[in-house]
Scaffold this motif. Structure first.
Motif, PDB file in Angstrom:
ATOM      1  N   PRO A 241       0.798  -1.231   0.000  1.00  0.00           N
ATOM      2  CA  PRO A 241       0.000   0.000   0.000  1.00  0.00           C
ATOM      3  C   PRO A 241       0.834   1.286   0.000  1.00  0.00           C
ATOM      4  CG  PRO A 241      -0.919  -1.585   1.548  1.00  0.00           C
ATOM      5  CD  PRO A 241       0.391  -2.152   1.091  1.00  0.00           C
ATOM      6  N   LEU A 242       2.127   1.188   0.328  1.00  0.00           N
ATOM      7  CA  LEU A 242       2.991   2.368   0.315  1.00  0.00           C
ATOM      8  C   LEU A 242       3.419   2.753  -1.101  1.00  0.00           C
ATOM      9  CD1 LEU A 242       5.386   1.524   3.304  1.00  0.00           C
ATOM     10  CD2 LEU A 242       3.293   2.910   3.350  1.00  0.00           C
ATOM     11  N   ILE A 243       3.222   1.831  -2.058  1.00  0.00           N
ATOM     12  CA  ILE A 243       3.659   2.046  -3.442  1.00  0.00           C
ATOM     13  C   ILE A 243       2.430   2.255  -4.314  1.00  0.00           C
ATOM     14  CG2 ILE A 243       4.914   1.056  -5.391  1.00  0.00           C
ATOM     15  CD1 ILE A 243       6.449  -0.663  -3.357  1.00  0.00           C
ATOM     16  N   PRO A 244       2.253   3.441  -4.868  1.00  0.00           N
ATOM     17  CA  PRO A 244       1.067   3.707  -5.696  1.00  0.00           C
ATOM     18  C   PRO A 244       0.928   2.689  -6.833  1.00  0.00           C
ATOM     19  CG  PRO A 244       2.238   5.755  -5.223  1.00  0.00           C
ATOM     20  CD  PRO A 244       3.110   4.635  -4.723  1.00  0.00           C
ATOM     21  N   LEU A 245      -0.293   2.185  -7.005  1.00  0.00           N
ATOM     22  CA  LEU A 245      -0.664   1.270  -8.095  1.00  0.00           C
ATOM     23  C   LEU A 245       0.063  -0.076  -8.031  1.00  0.00           C
ATOM     24  CD1 LEU A 245      -0.830   3.676 -11.204  1.00  0.00           C
ATOM     25  CD2 LEU A 245      -2.707   2.910  -9.728  1.00  0.00           C
ATOM     26  N   PHE A 246       0.614  -0.425  -6.884  1.00  0.00           N
ATOM     27  CA  PHE A 246       1.363  -1.685  -6.799  1.00  0.00           C
ATOM     28  C   PHE A 246       0.517  -2.882  -7.224  1.00  0.00           C
ATOM     29  CE2 PHE A 246       2.315  -5.487  -4.154  1.00  0.00           C
ATOM     30  CZ  PHE A 246       3.499  -5.860  -4.793  1.00  0.00           C
ATOM     31  N   SER A 247      -0.672  -3.009  -6.675  1.00  0.00           N
ATOM     32  CA  SER A 247      -1.525  -4.169  -6.988  1.00  0.00           C
ATOM     33  C   SER A 247      -1.900  -4.199  -8.463  1.00  0.00           C
ATOM     34  CB  SER A 247      -2.791  -4.150  -6.124  1.00  0.00           C
ATOM     35  OG  SER A 247      -2.465  -4.312  -4.753  1.00  0.00           O
ATOM     36  N   ALA A 248      -2.209  -3.046  -9.017  1.00  0.00           N
ATOM     37  CA  ALA A 248      -2.588  -2.992 -10.436  1.00  0.00           C
ATOM     38  C   ALA A 248      -1.400  -3.350 -11.328  1.00  0.00           C
ATOM     39  CB  ALA A 248      -3.106  -1.594 -10.779  1.00  0.00           C
ATOM     40  N   ILE A 249      -0.235  -2.840 -11.004  1.00  0.00           N
ATOM     41  CA  ILE A 249       0.966  -3.144 -11.782  1.00  0.00           C
ATOM     42  C   ILE A 249       1.286  -4.631 -11.711  1.00  0.00           C
ATOM     43  CG2 ILE A 249       3.473  -2.785 -11.869  1.00  0.00           C
ATOM     44  CD1 ILE A 249       2.905   0.134 -11.002  1.00  0.00           C
ATOM     45  N   THR A 286       3.318  -3.945 -22.336  1.00  0.00           N
ATOM     46  CA  THR A 286       1.971  -3.833 -21.769  1.00  0.00           C
ATOM     47  C   THR A 286       1.920  -2.801 -20.650  1.00  0.00           C
ATOM     48  OG1 THR A 286       1.578  -6.173 -22.273  1.00  0.00           O
ATOM     49  CG2 THR A 286       0.077  -5.119 -20.716  1.00  0.00           C
ATOM     50  N   LEU A 287       2.957  -2.778 -19.829  1.00  0.00           N
ATOM     51  CA  LEU A 287       2.969  -1.874 -18.684  1.00  0.00           C
ATOM     52  C   LEU A 287       3.178  -0.416 -19.081  1.00  0.00           C
ATOM     53  CD1 LEU A 287       4.944  -3.680 -15.822  1.00  0.00           C
ATOM     54  CD2 LEU A 287       2.589  -2.841 -15.740  1.00  0.00           C
ATOM     55  N   GLN A 288       4.033  -0.181 -20.079  1.00  0.00           N
ATOM     56  CA  GLN A 288       4.385   1.202 -20.403  1.00  0.00           C
ATOM     57  C   GLN A 288       3.174   2.068 -20.750  1.00  0.00           C
ATOM     58  OE1 GLN A 288       7.900   2.576 -20.336  1.00  0.00           O
ATOM     59  NE2 GLN A 288       6.344   4.123 -19.897  1.00  0.00           N
ATOM     60  N   PRO A 289       2.293   1.629 -21.654  1.00  0.00           N
ATOM     61  CA  PRO A 289       1.126   2.471 -21.950  1.00  0.00           C
ATOM     62  C   PRO A 289       0.189   2.643 -20.762  1.00  0.00           C
ATOM     63  CG  PRO A 289       0.992   0.359 -23.107  1.00  0.00           C
ATOM     64  CD  PRO A 289       2.359   0.461 -22.549  1.00  0.00           C
ATOM     65  N   PHE A 290       0.089   1.608 -19.919  1.00  0.00           N
ATOM     66  CA  PHE A 290      -0.740   1.731 -18.714  1.00  0.00           C
ATOM     67  C   PHE A 290      -0.185   2.821 -17.797  1.00  0.00           C
ATOM     68  CE2 PHE A 290      -1.091   0.631 -14.182  1.00  0.00           C
ATOM     69  CZ  PHE A 290      -2.463   0.776 -14.015  1.00  0.00           C
ATOM     70  N   LEU A 291       1.123   2.803 -17.579  1.00  0.00           N
ATOM     71  CA  LEU A 291       1.741   3.801 -16.710  1.00  0.00           C
ATOM     72  C   LEU A 291       1.621   5.198 -17.315  1.00  0.00           C
ATOM     73  CD1 LEU A 291       4.973   1.855 -15.661  1.00  0.00           C
ATOM     74  CD2 LEU A 291       2.869   2.149 -14.348  1.00  0.00           C
ATOM     75  N   ASP A 292       1.797   5.283 -18.625  1.00  0.00           N
ATOM     76  CA  ASP A 292       1.658   6.580 -19.300  1.00  0.00           C
ATOM     77  C   ASP A 292       0.245   7.121 -19.142  1.00  0.00           C
ATOM     78  OD1 ASP A 292       4.292   6.401 -20.093  1.00  0.00           O
ATOM     79  OD2 ASP A 292       3.819   5.709 -22.135  1.00  0.00           O
ATOM     80  N   ASN A 293      -0.728   6.239 -19.302  1.00  0.00           N
ATOM     81  CA  ASN A 293      -2.132   6.645 -19.191  1.00  0.00           C
ATOM     82  C   ASN A 293      -2.471   7.118 -17.779  1.00  0.00           C
ATOM     83  OD1 ASN A 293      -4.900   6.812 -20.322  1.00  0.00           O
ATOM     84  ND2 ASN A 293      -5.329   5.161 -18.872  1.00  0.00           N
ATOM     85  N   GLN A 294      -1.798   6.507 -16.794  1.00  0.00           N
ATOM     86  CA  GLN A 294      -2.022   6.870 -15.390  1.00  0.00           C
ATOM     87  C   GLN A 294      -1.158   8.057 -14.963  1.00  0.00           C
ATOM     88  OE1 GLN A 294      -4.268   5.421 -13.230  1.00  0.00           O
ATOM     89  NE2 GLN A 294      -5.002   4.225 -14.976  1.00  0.00           N
TER      90      GLN A 294
END
Length: 319
Positions: A241-249, A286-294
């Motif tokens: 929970p200390l790392i933003p978007l950890f579960s989603a990533i 797959t991760l790069q566009p998700f992170l960019d979008n977020q």
């Protein structure tokens, strides 16, 4: 009589992953593609040790040699060698990004390793390890061996902190890694505070089994087992929970084919694993566009296990 090296020497100390998932404060792993380079030389006593420059750091690091892990570790070795009458002059090129990749350990190991070379290699790896660990403890607030041992020895290491001993267990080719390194940093002290004094019994048992599985995989050169075993039921439930978007990533990485994704050391860096390089590339794509979008600011770095550890890069470098 040993030969004191007065010429500039450059050493390299790789980034590292503490814990490797379940092996809390016990397992460490050196990794490729990221590391510190430290160039230094000795001169006759003048005004004391000096740091000429620090480049590449993601956060401000002390130029005071009494506060920087590299010079603290190097000076410890030089004093042990009786070289109190020599000044150390160094330049540091930080190549360990973010937090959770053993940045302070790389500087400490690089400094201790450099000091031993300049002093004519009078000390054992164990003595260099202790100098590095003591230097890191000066700035981190605790005595930890998982990162410093992996950085010094290379490969996968096992540490017994209460005995102040570490061992190189082995290395493993064919394990492909993808590091997700957030621009937002997480201090080890803050990350450790999130861990409760007591954790569920079943989680502890699973962590022990997975730690044993990792070591079995290294000894049997089983990349699939290694990647499968790297998961963390022990502390990630509290640090996540200390790392933003950890579960989603993590979920996206696993859905893209990664065997697992765990927190690297104390975070905020995360690492995905696979025995297949193509899979890791797919995870990155797959991760790069998700992170960019977020609008999630992070650097994605493919890597493997570094089997070499700290080493000399150049004996005649100039500062």
């Amino acid at each position: 009589m040993r030969n004191i090296n007065m010429n500039p020497v450059t050493v390299y100390a790789p980034a590292s992953v503490g814990n490797i998932g379940p092996g809390f404060d016990t397992l460490g792993m050196a990794v490729t593609g990221m590391g510190d380079q430290i160039t230094g030389y000795l001169e006759d006593k003048r005004s004391g040790d000096r740091i000429l420059s620090i480049s590449g750091a993601w956060s401000e690091l002390p130029m005071d040699p009494n506060q920087n892990t590299a010079t603290i570790a190097a000076r410890t070795i030089l004093d042990m060698a009786g070289l109190t009458g020599k000044d150390l002059v160094i330049s540091i090129e930080k190549g360990v990004p973010g937090s959770g990749l053993g940045s302070s350990a790389a500087s400490a190991v690089g400094g201790a390793f450099l000091g031993n070379i300049l002093a004519g290699n009078p000390f054992s790896e164990q003595e260099v390890l202790e100098a590095a660990a003591n230097a890191e403890s000066r700035v981190s607030g605790g005595y930890f061996l998982d990162n410093v041992s992996a950085c010094l020895y290379g490969g996968v290491t096992v540490s017994i902190t209460n005995l102040k001993k570490s061992f190189r267990f082995g290395s493993l080719d064919g394990v492909h890694l993808l590091f997700i390194v957030p621009r937002s940093l997480l201090k080890t002290s803050e990350s450790r505070k999130a861990i409760p004094e007591k954790v569920p019994f079943k989680n502890s048992v699973e962590a022990i089994m997975r730690t044993a599985g990792i070591l079995t995989a290294v000894s049997s050169h089983n990349q699939n087992l290694f990647c499968e075993m790297v998961n963390d039921p022990l502390v990630s439930p509290y640090r996540g929970p200390l790392i933003p978007l950890f579960s989603a990533i993590r979920d996206i990485a696993v859905e893209a084919g990664a065997s697992n994704l765990v927190i690297s050391g104390a975070g905020s860096t995360m690492v995905a694993l696979s025995p297949n390089q193509t899979t890791i590339q797919k995870v990155q794509d797959t991760l790069q566009p998700f992170l960019d979008n977020q609008e999630y600011s992070a650097v994605l770095i493919p890597s493997t296990i570094d089997s070499k550890g700290a080493r000399i890069v150049n004996r005649t470098s100039s500062l």
